[in-house]
Write a protein that holds these residues in place. Structure first.
Motif, PDB file in Angstrom:
ATOM      1  N   ASP A 168       4.125   2.474   1.298  1.00  0.00           N
ATOM      2  CA  ASP A 168       4.076   1.374   2.241  1.00  0.00           C
ATOM      3  C   ASP A 168       2.711   1.007   2.578  1.00  0.00           C
ATOM      4  OD1 ASP A 168       4.650  -0.048   4.275  1.00  0.00           O
ATOM      5  OD2 ASP A 168       5.265   1.568   5.792  1.00  0.00           O
ATOM      6  N   MET A 169       2.307  -0.198   2.092  1.00  0.00           N
ATOM      7  CA  MET A 169       0.916  -0.601   2.501  1.00  0.00           C
ATOM      8  C   MET A 169       0.582  -1.088   3.804  1.00  0.00           C
ATOM      9  SD  MET A 169      -0.055  -0.169  -0.554  1.00  0.00           S
ATOM     10  CE  MET A 169      -1.628  -0.985  -0.677  1.00  0.00           C
ATOM     11  N   TRP A 170       1.598  -1.124   4.532  1.00  0.00           N
ATOM     12  CA  TRP A 170       1.255  -1.516   6.157  1.00  0.00           C
ATOM     13  C   TRP A 170       0.689  -0.190   6.936  1.00  0.00           C
ATOM     14  CZ3 TRP A 170       1.177  -6.505   7.057  1.00  0.00           C
ATOM     15  CH2 TRP A 170       2.203  -7.069   6.364  1.00  0.00           C
ATOM     16  N   ALA A 171       1.028   0.878   6.255  1.00  0.00           N
ATOM     17  CA  ALA A 171       0.337   2.178   6.933  1.00  0.00           C
ATOM     18  C   ALA A 171      -1.294   2.224   6.849  1.00  0.00           C
ATOM     19  CB  ALA A 171       1.128   3.402   6.564  1.00  0.00           C
ATOM     20  N   TYR A 172      -1.819   1.612   5.820  1.00  0.00           N
ATOM     21  CA  TYR A 172      -3.209   1.676   5.666  1.00  0.00           C
ATOM     22  C   TYR A 172      -4.047   0.585   6.164  1.00  0.00           C
ATOM     23  CZ  TYR A 172      -1.859   5.220   2.202  1.00  0.00           C
ATOM     24  OH  TYR A 172      -1.474   6.371   1.709  1.00  0.00           O
ATOM     25  N   ASP A 173      -5.198   0.885   6.670  1.00  0.00           N
ATOM     26  CA  ASP A 173      -6.250   0.015   7.199  1.00  0.00           C
ATOM     27  C   ASP A 173      -6.808  -0.984   5.988  1.00  0.00           C
ATOM     28  OD1 ASP A 173      -8.117  -0.990   8.745  1.00  0.00           O
ATOM     29  OD2 ASP A 173      -9.467   0.795   8.814  1.00  0.00           O
ATOM     30  N   SER A 174      -6.952  -1.963   6.597  1.00  0.00           N
ATOM     31  CA  SER A 174      -7.295  -3.075   5.379  1.00  0.00           C
ATOM     32  C   SER A 174      -8.842  -2.904   4.839  1.00  0.00           C
ATOM     33  CB  SER A 174      -7.209  -4.445   5.891  1.00  0.00           C
ATOM     34  OG  SER A 174      -8.157  -4.659   7.091  1.00  0.00           O
ATOM     35  N   SER A 175      -9.670  -2.104   5.418  1.00  0.00           N
ATOM     36  CA  SER A 175     -11.013  -1.854   5.020  1.00  0.00           C
ATOM     37  C   SER A 175     -11.033  -0.641   4.037  1.00  0.00           C
ATOM     38  CB  SER A 175     -11.759  -1.444   6.452  1.00  0.00           C
ATOM     39  OG  SER A 175     -11.286  -0.268   6.957  1.00  0.00           O
ATOM     40  N   LEU A 176      -9.906   0.061   3.937  1.00  0.00           N
ATOM     41  CA  LEU A 176     -10.012   1.183   3.045  1.00  0.00           C
ATOM     42  C   LEU A 176      -9.197   0.934   1.721  1.00  0.00           C
ATOM     43  CD1 LEU A 176      -8.636   4.239   5.437  1.00  0.00           C
ATOM     44  CD2 LEU A 176     -11.017   3.535   4.694  1.00  0.00           C
ATOM     45  N   ILE A 177      -9.375   1.427   0.655  1.00  0.00           N
ATOM     46  CA  ILE A 177      -8.773   1.285  -0.647  1.00  0.00           C
ATOM     47  C   ILE A 177      -7.730   2.104  -0.554  1.00  0.00           C
ATOM     48  CG2 ILE A 177      -8.725   1.273  -3.007  1.00  0.00           C
ATOM     49  CD1 ILE A 177     -11.678   0.514  -2.791  1.00  0.00           C
ATOM     50  N   ALA A 178      -6.342   1.432  -0.321  1.00  0.00           N
ATOM     51  CA  ALA A 178      -4.946   2.203  -0.379  1.00  0.00           C
ATOM     52  C   ALA A 178      -4.477   2.445  -1.809  1.00  0.00           C
ATOM     53  CB  ALA A 178      -3.955   1.449   0.277  1.00  0.00           C
ATOM     54  N   PRO A 179      -3.786   3.465  -2.122  1.00  0.00           N
ATOM     55  CA  PRO A 179      -3.070   3.586  -3.358  1.00  0.00           C
ATOM     56  C   PRO A 179      -2.416   2.553  -3.818  1.00  0.00           C
ATOM     57  CG  PRO A 179      -2.231   5.207  -1.694  1.00  0.00           C
ATOM     58  CD  PRO A 179      -3.311   4.257  -0.863  1.00  0.00           C
ATOM     59  N   SER A 180      -2.032   2.604  -5.149  1.00  0.00           N
ATOM     60  CA  SER A 180      -1.114   1.350  -5.674  1.00  0.00           C
ATOM     61  C   SER A 180       0.096   1.532  -5.007  1.00  0.00           C
ATOM     62  CB  SER A 180      -1.041   1.725  -7.057  1.00  0.00           C
ATOM     63  OG  SER A 180      -2.151   1.636  -7.676  1.00  0.00           O
ATOM     64  N   ALA A 181       0.625   0.116  -4.689  1.00  0.00           N
ATOM     65  CA  ALA A 181       1.688  -0.088  -3.900  1.00  0.00           C
ATOM     66  C   ALA A 181       2.990   0.518  -4.877  1.00  0.00           C
ATOM     67  CB  ALA A 181       2.083  -1.829  -3.704  1.00  0.00           C
ATOM     68  N   LEU A 182       2.906  -0.022  -6.220  1.00  0.00           N
ATOM     69  CA  LEU A 182       3.864   0.828  -7.215  1.00  0.00           C
ATOM     70  C   LEU A 182       3.285   1.410  -8.360  1.00  0.00           C
ATOM     71  CD1 LEU A 182       6.186  -2.090  -7.581  1.00  0.00           C
ATOM     72  CD2 LEU A 182       6.871   0.011  -6.480  1.00  0.00           C
ATOM     73  N   SER A 183       3.842   2.556  -8.376  1.00  0.00           N
ATOM     74  CA  SER A 183       3.285   3.303  -9.875  1.00  0.00           C
ATOM     75  C   SER A 183       4.589   4.350 -10.268  1.00  0.00           C
ATOM     76  CB  SER A 183       2.116   4.141  -9.432  1.00  0.00           C
ATOM     77  OG  SER A 183       2.707   5.260  -8.423  1.00  0.00           O
ATOM     78  N   GLY A 184       4.276   4.536 -11.608  1.00  0.00           N
ATOM     79  CA  GLY A 184       5.486   5.288 -11.823  1.00  0.00           C
ATOM     80  C   GLY A 184       4.992   5.934 -13.446  1.00  0.00           C
ATOM     81  N   GLU A 185       5.951   6.491 -14.036  1.00  0.00           N
ATOM     82  CA  GLU A 185       6.105   7.164 -15.531  1.00  0.00           C
ATOM     83  C   GLU A 185       7.318   7.151 -16.285  1.00  0.00           C
ATOM     84  OE1 GLU A 185       5.679  11.661 -14.297  1.00  0.00           O
ATOM     85  OE2 GLU A 185       3.724  10.833 -14.446  1.00  0.00           O
ATOM     86  N   ALA A 186       7.307   7.103 -17.490  1.00  0.00           N
ATOM     87  CA  ALA A 186       8.537   7.479 -17.963  1.00  0.00           C
ATOM     88  C   ALA A 186       8.021   7.930 -19.642  1.00  0.00           C
ATOM     89  CB  ALA A 186       8.994   5.975 -18.477  1.00  0.00           C
TER      90      ALA A 186
END
Length: 124
Positions: A24-42
C-alpha cells in the motif's frame, strides 16, 4: 519448495510455485523510497527419477523511487539443474539474470549481467 502462503501445484514430479506481494503506497512518506508496489516470484521444477532436477524461476518487482532517486523495475529469470550422483554427492548449475537486466533490490547496489554458478553438494 513453496512456502505455505504461496500458490502450490504438484502434478507427478512437477512443482509450480508462485507468490505476489502488494504494498500500500499511501502508507509511505513521499520523501522516502518505498518498496515496490508489486513484486513476486514464480518457479517450476521437474524431478526425473529422483536423480535429475531441472527448473526455472523468475523474481520481479515494479519500479520505485521519489523525486531524487529512481529505482527501475526488473525481472530476474533463472534456470537450474542438479544431478544426484550418489546419496552423498550431487552436482548443480545455476544461471541467473538471463534477461540481462539491471537488478536493484537495494538502493545502493545493482546486479548487472548474466551470471552462472557451478557447485558440488555433499551430504554427511
Amino acid at each position: 519448495m513453496c512456502n505455505t502462503k504461496d500458490i502450490f501445484l504438484s502434478i507427478i514430479n512437477h512443482f509450480i510455485c508462485g507468490s505476489v506481494l502488494y504494498t500500500d503506497m499511501w502508507a509511505y512518506d513521499s520523501s522516502l523510497i518505498a518498496p515496490s508496489a508489486l513484486s513476486g516470484e514464480a518457479s517450476f521444477s521437474y524431478n526425473w527419477k529422483k536423480r535429475v532436477f531441472v527448473g526455472a524461476d523468475c523474481g520481479w518487482a515494479t519500479g520505485r523511487g521519489n523525486s531524487t532517486y529512481d529505482v527501475p523495475g526488473y525481472a530476474d529469470l533463472g534456470v537450474y539443474a542438479e544431478y544426484v550422483a550418489t546419496r552423498k554427492m550431487a552436482f548443480w548449475l545455476r544461471g541467473g539474470n538471463l534477461l540481462d537486466m539491471k537488478i536493484q533490490r537495494n538502493l545502493l547496489f545493482a546486479e548487472k549481467g548474466i551470471s552462472f554458478t557451478l557447485g558440488i553438494k555433499l551430504n554427511f
